[in-house]
Structures are given as C-alpha cells and as structure tokens.
Scaffold this motif. Structure first.
Motif, PDB file in Angstrom:
ATOM      1  N   GLU A  15       0.880  -1.337  -0.176  1.00 32.79           N
ATOM      2  CA  GLU A  15       0.004   0.120   0.066  1.00 32.79           C
ATOM      3  C   GLU A  15       0.838   1.392   0.003  1.00 32.79           C
ATOM      4  N   ASP A  16       2.044   1.145   0.450  1.00 34.33           N
ATOM      5  CA  ASP A  16       3.045   2.289   0.513  1.00 34.33           C
ATOM      6  C   ASP A  16       3.293   2.665  -1.027  1.00 34.33           C
ATOM      7  N   VAL A  17       3.665   1.660  -1.850  1.00 38.06           N
ATOM      8  CA  VAL A  17       3.813   1.853  -3.379  1.00 38.06           C
ATOM      9  C   VAL A  17       2.541   2.377  -3.789  1.00 38.06           C
ATOM     10  N   GLU A  18       1.459   1.968  -3.472  1.00 38.89           N
ATOM     11  CA  GLU A  18       0.135   2.502  -3.869  1.00 38.89           C
ATOM     12  C   GLU A  18      -0.097   3.859  -3.606  1.00 38.89           C
ATOM     13  N   LEU A  19       0.288   4.386  -2.404  1.00 43.85           N
ATOM     14  CA  LEU A  19       0.413   5.806  -2.088  1.00 43.85           C
ATOM     15  C   LEU A  19       1.062   6.705  -3.098  1.00 43.85           C
ATOM     16  N   VAL A  20       2.513   6.327  -3.445  1.00 40.17           N
ATOM     17  CA  VAL A  20       3.126   6.890  -4.466  1.00 40.17           C
ATOM     18  C   VAL A  20       2.361   7.302  -5.792  1.00 40.17           C
ATOM     19  N   LEU A  21       1.823   5.978  -6.027  1.00 40.34           N
ATOM     20  CA  LEU A  21       1.301   6.041  -7.263  1.00 40.34           C
ATOM     21  C   LEU A  21       0.040   7.210  -7.440  1.00 40.34           C
ATOM     22  N   ARG A  22      -0.860   7.249  -6.027  1.00 37.83           N
ATOM     23  CA  ARG A  22      -1.913   7.801  -6.061  1.00 37.83           C
ATOM     24  C   ARG A  22      -1.496   9.535  -6.182  1.00 37.83           C
ATOM     25  N   PHE A  23      -0.469   9.646  -5.484  1.00 38.09           N
ATOM     26  CA  PHE A  23       0.291  11.155  -5.664  1.00 38.09           C
ATOM     27  C   PHE A  23       0.204  11.651  -7.205  1.00 38.09           C
ATOM     28  N   PHE A  24       0.777  10.837  -7.880  1.00 37.62           N
ATOM     29  CA  PHE A  24       0.800  11.234  -9.348  1.00 37.62           C
ATOM     30  C   PHE A  24      -0.576  11.090 -10.031  1.00 37.62           C
ATOM     31  N   ALA A  25      -1.309  10.004  -9.775  1.00 38.98           N
ATOM     32  CA  ALA A  25      -2.543   9.838 -10.167  1.00 38.98           C
ATOM     33  C   ALA A  25      -3.544  10.823 -10.166  1.00 38.98           C
ATOM     34  N   TYR A  26      -3.694  11.359  -8.608  1.00 40.31           N
ATOM     35  CA  TYR A  26      -4.439  12.161  -8.291  1.00 40.31           C
ATOM     36  C   TYR A  26      -4.677  13.654  -9.087  1.00 40.31           C
ATOM     37  N   ARG A  27      -3.390  14.025  -9.614  1.00 39.43           N
ATOM     38  CA  ARG A  27      -3.497  15.120 -10.324  1.00 39.43           C
ATOM     39  C   ARG A  27      -4.214  15.234 -11.668  1.00 39.43           C
ATOM     40  N   GLN A  28      -4.763  14.042 -12.009  1.00 50.21           N
ATOM     41  CA  GLN A  28      -5.779  13.768 -13.436  1.00 50.21           C
ATOM     42  C   GLN A  28      -7.153  13.321 -12.869  1.00 50.21           C
ATOM     43  N   ILE A  29      -7.611  13.379 -11.473  1.00 47.82           N
ATOM     44  CA  ILE A  29      -8.902  13.119 -11.178  1.00 47.82           C
ATOM     45  C   ILE A  29      -9.879  14.099 -11.698  1.00 47.82           C
ATOM     46  N   THR A  30     -10.888  13.353 -12.344  1.00 45.02           N
ATOM     47  CA  THR A  30     -11.886  14.081 -13.089  1.00 45.02           C
ATOM     48  C   THR A  30     -13.127  13.619 -12.327  1.00 45.02           C
ATOM     49  N   SER A  31     -14.249  14.127 -12.806  1.00 42.17           N
ATOM     50  CA  SER A  31     -15.536  13.735 -12.219  1.00 42.17           C
ATOM     51  C   SER A  31     -16.012  12.170 -12.750  1.00 42.17           C
ATOM     52  N   LYS A  32     -15.385  12.090 -13.949  1.00 43.61           N
ATOM     53  CA  LYS A  32     -15.384  10.676 -14.332  1.00 43.61           C
ATOM     54  C   LYS A  32     -14.915   9.734 -13.763  1.00 43.61           C
ATOM     55  N   PHE A  33     -13.573   9.555 -13.295  1.00 43.14           N
ATOM     56  CA  PHE A  33     -12.553   8.722 -12.393  1.00 43.14           C
ATOM     57  C   PHE A  33     -12.360   9.491 -11.125  1.00 43.14           C
ATOM     58  N   ASN A  34     -13.119   9.042 -10.212  1.00 40.27           N
ATOM     59  CA  ASN A  34     -12.689   9.565  -9.057  1.00 40.27           C
ATOM     60  C   ASN A  34     -12.308   8.706  -7.848  1.00 40.27           C
ATOM     61  N   LEU A  35     -12.478   8.921  -6.609  1.00 33.60           N
ATOM     62  CA  LEU A  35     -11.828   8.204  -5.468  1.00 33.60           C
ATOM     63  C   LEU A  35     -12.891   6.874  -5.444  1.00 33.60           C
ATOM     64  N   ASN A  36     -14.054   7.027  -5.842  1.00 31.77           N
ATOM     65  CA  ASN A  36     -14.927   5.922  -5.749  1.00 31.77           C
ATOM     66  C   ASN A  36     -14.593   4.831  -6.660  1.00 31.77           C
ATOM     67  N   LYS A  37     -13.494   4.935  -7.320  1.00 31.05           N
ATOM     68  CA  LYS A  37     -13.166   3.961  -8.453  1.00 31.05           C
ATOM     69  C   LYS A  37     -11.635   4.045  -8.514  1.00 31.05           C
ATOM     70  N   ILE A  38     -11.035   4.132  -7.559  1.00 32.47           N
ATOM     71  CA  ILE A  38      -9.772   4.423  -7.173  1.00 32.47           C
ATOM     72  C   ILE A  38      -9.097   3.184  -7.999  1.00 32.47           C
ATOM     73  N   SER A  39      -9.323   1.884  -7.658  1.00 29.32           N
ATOM     74  CA  SER A  39      -8.636   0.940  -8.220  1.00 29.32           C
ATOM     75  C   SER A  39      -8.550   0.775  -9.715  1.00 29.32           C
ATOM     76  N   GLU A  40      -9.661   1.105 -10.173  1.00 31.99           N
ATOM     77  CA  GLU A  40      -9.796   1.248 -11.748  1.00 31.99           C
ATOM     78  C   GLU A  40      -9.029   2.304 -12.344  1.00 31.99           C
ATOM     79  N   PHE A  41      -9.392   3.405 -11.624  1.00 28.60           N
ATOM     80  CA  PHE A  41      -8.600   4.722 -12.054  1.00 28.60           C
ATOM     81  C   PHE A  41      -6.941   4.379 -11.947  1.00 28.60           C
TER      82      PHE A  41
END
Length: 434
Positions: free
Chosen positions: A284-310
């Motif tokens: 999960e620590d690796v996923e946190l790093v990935l989240r930091f980069f991916a979070y920059r691209q969150i839109t209404s289509k892919f948000n944290l309700n669909k985090i794994s798919e996103f």
C-alpha cells in the motif's frame, strides 16, 4: 436554478482550475476510450465467440526439479544487447513476501512424498521469454534448495532429514526428489493483440488464480501485471525515509513479519506501527506514491469511488511516460515529502488536533496542494514559520471535520478538500508576509 439564484463561492474560496491546467507536458492520460454499452444479439455473441475474441491461449509444460536452479539462472540477449533472465521473477515482490525456511521445507517434503503441488503460471512476454505470474515462491524455494541456501527444518513426516541441505541428502532420497516435476501453465503471447489488452488479460488471470488463496491487495496485483518504468519509480520512491516515518512503516521491514491484528490503536507514528507494517506487506505504500501522481488527473469521470480502476488505467498509460517526465515526477515527490516532513513531521497526514493516525483522505489533498504552483515558491517561508501553517491546518480540520473523516470520496468531496487545504495554505502564506 436561475442565474440570479446561483450560490456564490464562499469568501476567500478559490475558483477551481480546469482539471488539466497543472499537468506537465506529456503527463495527460486519456480515460475517454470507453464504448457506450448496447444490447448485443445472440448472433453477434456467437460470431464473437467463433472468432475467438477474449479467449486465453495457453500451453502446458513440466519442469524437472533438478533443472529449476539452472532454468532461473539462464540469461539471454535482451534489448540493446544486454543480458536478461529468460524467466523473470519480481525481486520486489519476493522481498516483501519471502517464505520462511519452514514453509520452504514443507514444500520440499511435499515433493518427497509426491503430494500434488499446484502448477506455476507463466506469461510469455516475448517469444520464449517468460514472466512468472503465479508460483514465484515455489520456484524460489526450489532454486534456493538446490543451491544449498537453507537447511530443511520443521518437517512433519521426514523429520530425520531436518538440518540437511540438498547436497547432504542420502543418495536415494536425492534421486527421488530429482525425478519429480513441477507443472506449469503458460499464457501465450498470441492471447492479446495489443499491450493494453495483454495487461488487462494478465490482470484478470492473475486475480482469478489468486482468488482461492490469500487475497492480494490492489497494488500487489498491479505490481505483478503492470510492470514498467512508472511502477519501478513508485517502488523506489516508497523507500523514502521521511515518507515511511510519516506512515509508521518500518525503515527496514522484515520480510518475515508475523501476522498483525486487524485493528490499530490511535498512536503516534514516530515508531513503526502494526498498520504501517501491514501497509508494507500489501504494498500500500507503493500505491500511495502512485496515488500522488494519479490524483493530479482525477476528473468527475474517474474519482476516488473508482480508485482501483482509476489507478490501473493511469499506470498503464504512465508506464509509457518519457524518462524526462518520470525524472520530474521523482523530484516532485521527493521535494513535496521533504517539505511536509519539515513543517509537520510524523503528523503530516493526520487530522491535526484530532487523530494521530495518518489517512489517505488527508494525504491526497495535502500532497496535491503542497506541490501546487501557489505553494511551492513559499515553502521556505512556511518552513521558517511552521507553527503558523500547523495552526491554520488544525483550525481548518476542526471546521471541516466531516469532510476529512469517513468515506466521503466522490469527485465533489475531493475538490472541496483541495479547496479547504488550499485556503489554509493561502492563509498561512499571507501571515508569513506580515
């Protein structure tokens, strides 16, 4: 709602920037290739099946145990003339999930007694070049045994062999295990027409192979099937010492940690915690790093309700990012973590004044805002007056307690948290100028 009745933004609130305004050149990942669902006729389904759409192509093989060590050590010419292993294991996965000597010994005992052992699963990444998708531990245990890297211990039925290595086994026993085989199922390259389709099919197969055993975390699966430059960068950055301290992750985690309790006390994270150790074990620590980069691209289509798919979609696109962009990612992450460590220390990702436990719901907006163009130029001043920023954040969390607790993870909530954290930073920056 009429124009005259529209709700005005709260005083001091910043207008949200377009979703892509802060992205670097070449960073944008497209999530817009979905096809609208439509009802498919039986005739169309029969035609697709006859054509072999989405059909796994496999073959089977059997490997003599005596040849496993040589097989895993074999190297062939790779890209650029560099040597690479024909059979690729994942060293990071192995480091985090290494079997104990007792468990390796039980596997050897199973072969001695001819107890059926599940097959390993390989993926043919190129012609006659393979990735081990399932069965890493079994193959590693066998190669270690034949290399005399451990002594048998804790055997149940052959306890008289405890303390023996492969080379010191009695001759008949050695002959007996040498004639055993381990089976394999190979997912052939012909299964998929494109790299993206191959990655999706690998993920599906990997998840179904592991559905009957210990449930793997999302990042463990992602690490197994979406290997590439961005995934490697996330693995490397997860070892950042300050980052690990802020999450209570051991700085030198033991690969043979004992099972931990499900619940974690509300404790300070200066020292490694059970929750931090679990995070490491599940990647999960690796996923946190990935989240930091991916979070920059969150839109209404892919948000944290669909985090794994996103995150799946993001890492597939991000693995093709240019090396120069990945270098910027590295600098961005390291500088942001260093800044937050200096101003907030081990409590950086906690709800200040309320909880000592770090949470993702704090981590995401805090990392995002701390790396924003509005904050980066003022980092030095905020470090010099760290108490000011801490007070502003603590007051903000108190006012918006519900927003930073529970599971409020839709798109609007993410943007509201970004706004609240941004306002706290802006207030602190203003006070540092006084």
């Amino acid at each position: 709602m009429t124009k005259g009745n529209q709700k005005k933004p709260a005083a001091g609130a910043k207008t949200q920037q377009p979703a892509a305004s802060h992205l670097l050149k070449g960073e944008k990942v497209s999530f817009d290739d979905d096809v609208a669902e439509k009802k498919v006729s039986d005739e169309e389904l029969n035609s697709r099946y006859a054509k072999g759409e989405i059909r796994i192509v496999t073959e089977q093989a059997r490997y003599p145990l005596a040849g496993i060590l040589k097989m895993l050590e074999e190297k062939i010419d790779g890209e650029g003339g560099e040597k690479e292993f024909r059979y690729k294991l994942d060293p990071e996965y192995q480091r985090r999930h290494r079997w104990s000597v007792e468990r390796k010994s039980r596997l050897i005992e199973s072969f001695l007694m001819n107890v059926p052992v599940p097959p390993v699963f390989l993926y043919e990444r190129e012609l006659a070049r393979f990735e081990v998708m399932d069965g890493r531990q079994r193959l590693t245990a066998l190669s270690d045994f034949y290399a005399d890297k451990f002594e048998l211990t804790g055997l149940q039925y052959w306890s008289d062999l405890d303390g023996r290595t492969y080379s010191t086994l009695p001759s008949k026993v050695k002959d007996g295990i040498d004639r055993r085989y381990i089976s394999s199922i190979i997912l052939l390259k012909e299964t998929a027409a494109t790299e993206e389709q191959a990655a999706m099919l690998k993920k599906m197969v990997f998840e179904r192979l592991n559905s009957g055993g210990v449930k793997l975390g999302s990042q463990e699966t992602r690490n197994a099937v979406y290997g590439g430059p961005l995934n490697s960068l996330c693995l490397a950055l997860s070892e950042n010492e300050s980052f690990r301290r802020m999450w209570g992750i051991p700085l030198d985690p033991s690969p043979e940690e004992k099972e931990t309790d499900e619940e974690e006390a509300d404790e300070a994270v200066d020292e490694p915690t059970k929750a931090g150790t679990r995070m490491f074990e599940k990647m999960e620590d690796v996923e946190l790093v990935l989240r930091f980069f991916a979070y920059r691209q969150i839109t209404s289509k892919f948000n944290l309700n669909k985090i794994s798919e996103f995150l799946d979609r993001f890492i597939m696109g991000g693995n093709s990012f240019a090396p120069t962009l990945l270098a910027k990612y590295k600098a961005m992450f390291e500088a942001t973590v260093a800044f937050l460590w200096e101003v907030l220390g081990t409590e950086a990702f906690t709800v200040l004044g309320s909880s000592k436990r770090p949470t993702k719901i704090v981590y995401d907006p805090l990392m995002f805002v701390a790396n924003s163009a509005d904050v980066v130029p003022h980092r030095a001043k905020l470090v010099a007056k760290k108490a000011v920023l801490r007070d502003e954040l603590e007051a903000m969390y108190k006012t918006n307690h519900e927003l930073f607790s529970g599971r409020r993870t839709n798109f609007k909530d993410t943007q509201d948290r970004n706004r609240c954290v941004s306002e706290a930073f802006a207030a602190a920056i203003t006070k540092t100028k006084q």
